[in-house]
Design an enzyme around this catalytic site. Structure first.
Site, short mmCIF file in Angstrom:
data_model
loop_
_atom_site.label_atom_id
_atom_site.label_comp_id
_atom_site.label_asym_id
_atom_site.label_seq_id
_atom_site.Cartn_x
_atom_site.Cartn_y
_atom_site.Cartn_z
CB ALA A 1 -1.59 7.47 -4.08
N GLY B 1 0.83 -1.20 0.00
CA GLY B 1 0.00 0.00 0.00
C GLY B 1 0.86 1.24 0.00
CG ASN B 2 -0.10 4.67 -1.68
OD1 ASN B 2 -0.79 5.57 -1.20
ND2 ASN B 2 -0.48 3.99 -2.76
NE ARG B 3 3.89 8.21 4.89
CZ ARG B 3 4.92 9.02 5.01
NH1 ARG B 3 6.12 8.62 4.60
NH2 ARG B 3 4.78 10.21 5.53
#
Ligand code: C5P
Length: 234
Positions: free
Chosen positions: A94, A28-30
């Site tokens: 994102a 995943g990402n932030r």
């Protein structure tokens, strides 16, 4: 006065995507989703017909917004394409660039893999480029770029490669801007140059962005892409 977007259909994507490795782990990402949710809320206040395709985020659905929850890039692609045709697409998500080629149906065990684990990743579909090539094409296709450096050069590259109308670049890796923050600093790039949207709360920047979107659509033409007559005229 705030520019109205009445009668226009806007599809906004927001948040991260999660790409499963196994039933308990993912890549995943932030991304918090705050920028995309602020854009969806502002568009709904301007009376647009808003579809918000949201990755996994902990945010309340803005008033008068139709929200579709997704998890992976592949699911986001399906949901975004299903929401077309639209007048405007704003890709604030994102999206993960890579996903595991073979997600495991069973939890991976340390005892099965030894000291190293090799994950094979494949490129995810580029949703923004696909929407920009979709027929009928939204009148305005807007992408985001989060960069730590050389914002302008990367933004111009994305405008060309993905054939989009606007790239909204934000500087990440600085306090008070980018992922997880309530604030941001945005610059809009088109094929001719750049336009500073300023810095401040994401809610205010969303308003500045939608003012620019309104301006780019041109005055007086609020004919909607979801109107069958409008399709024939295109
Ligand atoms: O190429 P890059 O990932 O930096 O481009 C960012 C823009 O492209 C964002 O608007 C993002 O939502 C979109 N994107 C996409 N599908 C991908 C990767 C990025 O729609 N697989």
């Amino acid at each position: 006065m705030t520019a109205s977007l009445r009668g226009l259909r806007i599809v906004v994507s927001a948040g991260p995507t999660y790409e499963d490795i196994d039933p308990v782990r993912f890549l995943g990402n932030r991304s918090s989703g705050k920028m995309g949710f602020a854009i969806a809320a502002s568009a709904a206040r301007r009376e647009a017909d808003v579809v918000l395709v949201a990755g996994p985020v902990a945010l309340a659905t803005p008033d008068r917004v139709r929200r579709v929850d997704v998890r992976s890039a592949a699911q986001m692609r399906v949901a975004v394409l299903a929401a077309l045709p639209a007048d405007i697409y704003i890709a604030a998500a994102a999206v993960a660039d890579f996903a595991p080629r073979h997600p495991s149906a069973l939890k991976l065990k340390k005892s099965d893999t030894g000291d190293t684990l090799l994950l094979e990743l494949v490129r995810t579909p580029d949703i923004l480029a696909e929407v920009a090539a979709h027929l009928p094409r939204p009148r305005l296709v807007v992408g985001f770029a989060a960069e730590t450096h050389e914002l302008g050069r990367y933004a111009q590259g994305k405008l060309r490669d993905k054939k989009v109308d606007l790239i909204i670049a934000n500087q990440v890796g600085m306090p008070g801007s980018g992922f997880e923050s309530d604030d941001n600093m945005l610059t809009a790039f088109d094929h001719h140059g750049s336009h500073a949207l300023g810095s401040g709360p994401k809610t205010e920047l969303a308003d500045a962005l939608l003012d620019l979107v309104h301006e780019r659509l041109g005055d007086g033409d609020a004919t909607s892409a979801t109107d069958p007559l409008a399709h024939r005229q295109r």
